[in-house]
Scaffold this motif. Structure first.
Motif, PDB file in Angstrom:
ATOM      1  N   LEU A   1       0.828  -1.203   0.000  1.00 16.14           N
ATOM      2  CA  LEU A   1       0.000   0.000   0.000  1.00 16.14           C
ATOM      3  C   LEU A   1       0.867   1.260   0.000  1.00 16.14           C
ATOM      4  O   LEU A   1       0.601   2.209  -0.752  1.00 16.14           O
ATOM      5  CB  LEU A   1      -0.932   0.007   1.217  1.00 16.14           C
ATOM      6  N   ALA A   2       1.898   1.277   0.833  1.00 18.82           N
ATOM      7  CA  ALA A   2       2.792   2.442   0.885  1.00 18.82           C
ATOM      8  C   ALA A   2       3.496   2.636  -0.449  1.00 18.82           C
ATOM      9  O   ALA A   2       3.637   3.767  -0.943  1.00 18.82           O
ATOM     10  CB  ALA A   2       3.800   2.277   2.019  1.00 18.82           C
TER      11      ALA A   2
ATOM     12  N   ASN B   1      -3.017  11.531  -1.389  1.00 19.04           N
ATOM     13  CA  ASN B   1      -2.081  11.128  -0.337  1.00 19.04           C
ATOM     14  C   ASN B   1      -2.175  12.051   0.877  1.00 19.04           C
ATOM     15  O   ASN B   1      -2.122  11.601   2.027  1.00 19.04           O
ATOM     16  CB  ASN B   1      -0.651  11.118  -0.880  1.00 19.04           C
ATOM     17  N   TRP B   2      -2.305  13.342   0.611  1.00 19.09           N
ATOM     18  CA  TRP B   2      -2.405  14.308   1.699  1.00 19.09           C
ATOM     19  C   TRP B   2      -3.661  14.072   2.529  1.00 19.09           C
ATOM     20  O   TRP B   2      -3.624  14.075   3.755  1.00 19.09           O
ATOM     21  CB  TRP B   2      -2.413  15.716   1.105  1.00 19.09           C
ATOM     22  N   LEU B   3      -4.773  13.813   1.852  1.00 22.33           N
ATOM     23  CA  LEU B   3      -6.031  13.554   2.554  1.00 22.33           C
ATOM     24  C   LEU B   3      -5.975  12.249   3.346  1.00 22.33           C
ATOM     25  O   LEU B   3      -6.528  12.154   4.450  1.00 22.33           O
ATOM     26  CB  LEU B   3      -7.182  13.526   1.556  1.00 22.33           C
ATOM     27  N   ILE B   4      -5.309  11.235   2.791  1.00 27.81           N
ATOM     28  CA  ILE B   4      -5.187   9.953   3.498  1.00 27.81           C
ATOM     29  C   ILE B   4      -4.376  10.119   4.773  1.00 27.81           C
ATOM     30  O   ILE B   4      -4.766   9.641   5.847  1.00 27.81           O
ATOM     31  CB  ILE B   4      -4.548   8.894   2.575  1.00 27.81           C
ATOM     32  N   LEU B   5      -3.239  10.784   4.693  1.00 27.07           N
ATOM     33  CA  LEU B   5      -2.415  10.985   5.885  1.00 27.07           C
ATOM     34  C   LEU B   5      -3.143  11.842   6.921  1.00 27.07           C
ATOM     35  O   LEU B   5      -3.079  11.570   8.121  1.00 27.07           O
ATOM     36  CB  LEU B   5      -1.085  11.640   5.508  1.00 27.07           C
ATOM     37  N   ARG B   6      -3.835  12.890   6.454  1.00 26.47           N
ATOM     38  CA  ARG B   6      -4.603  13.728   7.371  1.00 26.47           C
ATOM     39  C   ARG B   6      -5.629  12.900   8.142  1.00 26.47           C
ATOM     40  O   ARG B   6      -5.879  13.143   9.332  1.00 26.47           O
ATOM     41  CB  ARG B   6      -5.345  14.823   6.593  1.00 26.47           C
TER      42      ARG B   6
ATOM     43  N   LEU C   1      -2.846   7.719  16.276  1.00 29.89           N
ATOM     44  CA  LEU C   1      -2.047   7.335  15.114  1.00 29.89           C
ATOM     45  C   LEU C   1      -1.745   8.612  14.332  1.00 29.89           C
ATOM     46  O   LEU C   1      -2.659   9.257  13.828  1.00 29.89           O
ATOM     47  CB  LEU C   1      -2.813   6.346  14.237  1.00 29.89           C
ATOM     48  N   GLU C   2      -0.468   8.976  14.237  1.00 33.43           N
ATOM     49  CA  GLU C   2      -0.092  10.242  13.612  1.00 33.43           C
ATOM     50  C   GLU C   2       1.088  10.048  12.666  1.00 33.43           C
ATOM     51  O   GLU C   2       2.207  10.502  12.921  1.00 33.43           O
ATOM     52  CB  GLU C   2       0.240  11.276  14.695  1.00 33.43           C
ATOM     53  N   PRO C   3       0.856   9.360  11.535  1.00 33.05           N
ATOM     54  CA  PRO C   3       1.960   9.123  10.587  1.00 33.05           C
ATOM     55  C   PRO C   3       2.487  10.431  10.015  1.00 33.05           C
ATOM     56  O   PRO C   3       1.715  11.285   9.573  1.00 33.05           O
ATOM     57  CB  PRO C   3       1.311   8.254   9.501  1.00 33.05           C
ATOM     58  N   ALA C   4       3.811  10.573  10.016  1.00 24.06           N
ATOM     59  CA  ALA C   4       4.432  11.798   9.504  1.00 24.06           C
ATOM     60  C   ALA C   4       4.569  11.778   7.992  1.00 24.06           C
ATOM     61  O   ALA C   4       4.650  12.826   7.351  1.00 24.06           O
ATOM     62  CB  ALA C   4       5.805  11.993  10.146  1.00 24.06           C
ATOM     63  N   ASP C   5       4.601  10.587   7.410  1.00 30.08           N
ATOM     64  CA  ASP C   5       4.747  10.464   5.962  1.00 30.08           C
ATOM     65  C   ASP C   5       4.188   9.119   5.521  1.00 30.08           C
ATOM     66  O   ASP C   5       3.705   8.326   6.347  1.00 30.08           O
ATOM     67  CB  ASP C   5       6.214  10.611   5.540  1.00 30.08           C
ATOM     68  N   ILE C   6       4.249   8.860   4.220  1.00 30.67           N
ATOM     69  CA  ILE C   6       3.667   7.632   3.681  1.00 30.67           C
ATOM     70  C   ILE C   6       4.384   6.396   4.193  1.00 30.67           C
ATOM     71  O   ILE C   6       3.760   5.364   4.463  1.00 30.67           O
ATOM     72  CB  ILE C   6       3.669   7.680   2.135  1.00 30.67           C
TER      73      ILE C   6
ATOM     74  N   GLU D   1       2.475  20.082  -0.486  1.00 29.21           N
ATOM     75  CA  GLU D   1       3.646  20.146  -1.381  1.00 29.21           C
ATOM     76  C   GLU D   1       4.713  19.105  -1.039  1.00 29.21           C
ATOM     77  O   GLU D   1       5.613  18.849  -1.842  1.00 29.21           O
ATOM     78  CB  GLU D   1       4.265  21.534  -1.358  1.00 29.21           C
ATOM     79  N   ASP D   2       4.606  18.470   0.142  1.00 28.23           N
ATOM     80  CA  ASP D   2       5.567  17.430   0.520  1.00 28.23           C
ATOM     81  C   ASP D   2       5.167  16.055  -0.006  1.00 28.23           C
ATOM     82  O   ASP D   2       5.944  15.097   0.120  1.00 28.23           O
ATOM     83  CB  ASP D   2       5.702  17.362   2.042  1.00 28.23           C
ATOM     84  N   MET D   3       3.985  15.922  -0.567  1.00 32.33           N
ATOM     85  CA  MET D   3       3.532  14.630  -1.074  1.00 32.33           C
ATOM     86  C   MET D   3       4.245  14.296  -2.388  1.00 32.33           C
ATOM     87  O   MET D   3       4.666  15.197  -3.124  1.00 32.33           O
ATOM     88  CB  MET D   3       2.018  14.648  -1.304  1.00 32.33           C
ATOM     89  N   PRO D   4       4.406  13.006  -2.699  1.00 34.46           N
ATOM     90  CA  PRO D   4       5.057  12.611  -3.962  1.00 34.46           C
ATOM     91  C   PRO D   4       4.356  13.232  -5.167  1.00 34.46           C
ATOM     92  O   PRO D   4       3.123  13.210  -5.253  1.00 34.46           O
ATOM     93  CB  PRO D   4       4.922  11.088  -3.966  1.00 34.46           C
TER      94      PRO D   4
END
Length: 308
Positions: free
Chosen positions: A92-93, A105-110, A135-140, A192-195
């Motif tokens: 998935l990642a 991706n931004w919405l999923i992490l949020r 649960l607070e993932p900083a990135d994918i 802007e940090d998303m792939p």
């Protein structure tokens, strides 16, 4: 080569308004009947108006549902506890980083951050306070730590933990004298940090439809069924929050079917999108109440705090 940065204004905002051919996306963006920050609404509608969602999703959705049925048949012939959660989350990642749009991706992490904050809000303001497991993932890459599975477990365990505490103490959920909003904040994740590679084109709904059969294949039947039916806890969490706020009218924003009536897993992809949007709106609503409390004003959920 990379895509143009997603910080540019979306197409529906940069095009002139033509009254003979009005943009439905512009109408939805300007509408203030639902509590969403402009940044979130822009990302959501940019993703929803993409070519991927318009042309690819109608083909992917029936195929994905067919594979859910086929995988269910296949799993009849494998051990009941057969599962590869680690491999699933690795895949998935990998897929999110290489094929999914920056907005999705931004919405999923949020979603992980906002969902954790909502549960903490309820747990801390309950007359029988309960702990949560944020649960607070900083990135994918952080999603590889079984994050999707943990998210589903968190929801059910929270409902059990909260209601056991209330029952044991003979209490009922109610609005506290002072509501604690200290846990409600913006996650700090940046679009802007998303792939943003050339292949990062897949919209949120198409990605979810594609990943759902894999989720079903690589988890146990029990885990997959529980994940699909965790979506029906949207109403439950909405009722908890509305009770604490003494604002039951806002339940109209949550609609993911009755929690006591389990639904088929075939529509889990679509309902997962509704789940994400409901979480965004509930979090935004809590932010407005938080701001109103800080300013000592009445809350107007359509336009923000107003003078009392």
């Amino acid at each position: 080569m990379t895509r143009p940065q997603s910080s540019a204004a979306p197409d529906f905002l940069s095009r002139p308004w033509d009254e003979r051919d009005p943009s439905p996306w512009l109408a939805l963006y300007l509408d203030q009947s639902t509590p969403l920050p402009d940044e979130v609404k822009s990302a959501w509608l940019t993703d929803s108006s993409s070519a991927s969602r318009q042309y690819l999703l109608p083909f992917l959705r029936p195929l994905a549902r067919l594979f859910i049925i086929l995988f269910q048949v296949c799993k009849v012939f494998v051990p009941r506890n057969w599962a590869h959660s680690g491999l699933l989350h690795q895949f998935l990642a990998w897929g999110l980083k290489r094929f999914v749009s920056p907005e999705a991706n931004w919405l999923i992490l949020r979603h992980f951050h906002l969902g954790s904050q909502v549960l903490t809000f309820i747990g801390r303001n309950s007359p029988a306070p309960v702990d949560t497991n944020p649960l607070e993932p900083a990135d994918i890459d952080a999603l590889k730590d079984h994050m999707f599975l943990k998210h589903d477990l968190n929801l059910f365990n929270f409902v059990i933990r909260l209601n056991k505490a209330l029952r044991e103490q003979g209490l009922a959920l109610r609005k506290p004298e002072h509501i604690d909003f200290s846990m409600i904040r913006e996650p700090g994740l940046k679009l802007e940090d998303m792939p943003q590679g050339r292949l990062n084109f897949l919209d949120l709904q198409s990605a979810i439809e594609l990943f759902t059969p894999l989720y079903q294949l690589m988890l146990t039947d029990n885990d997959f069924w529980r994940a699909a039916n965790s979506l029906q806890l949207d109403e439950t969490i909405g009722i908890y929050a509305a009770t604490l706020l003494a604002a039951p009218e806002h339940l109209v924003l949550v609609n993911n079917k009755h929690p006591l009536v389990p639904l088929s897993t075939l529509r889990a992809g679509h309902r997962l999108v509704i789940h994400g949007l409901s979480t965004e709106m509930l979090h935004s609503l809590l932010q407005r109440f938080q701001l109103a409390q800080a300013q000592g004003v009445a809350v107007d959920t359509t336009s923000g705090p107003t003078e009392a």
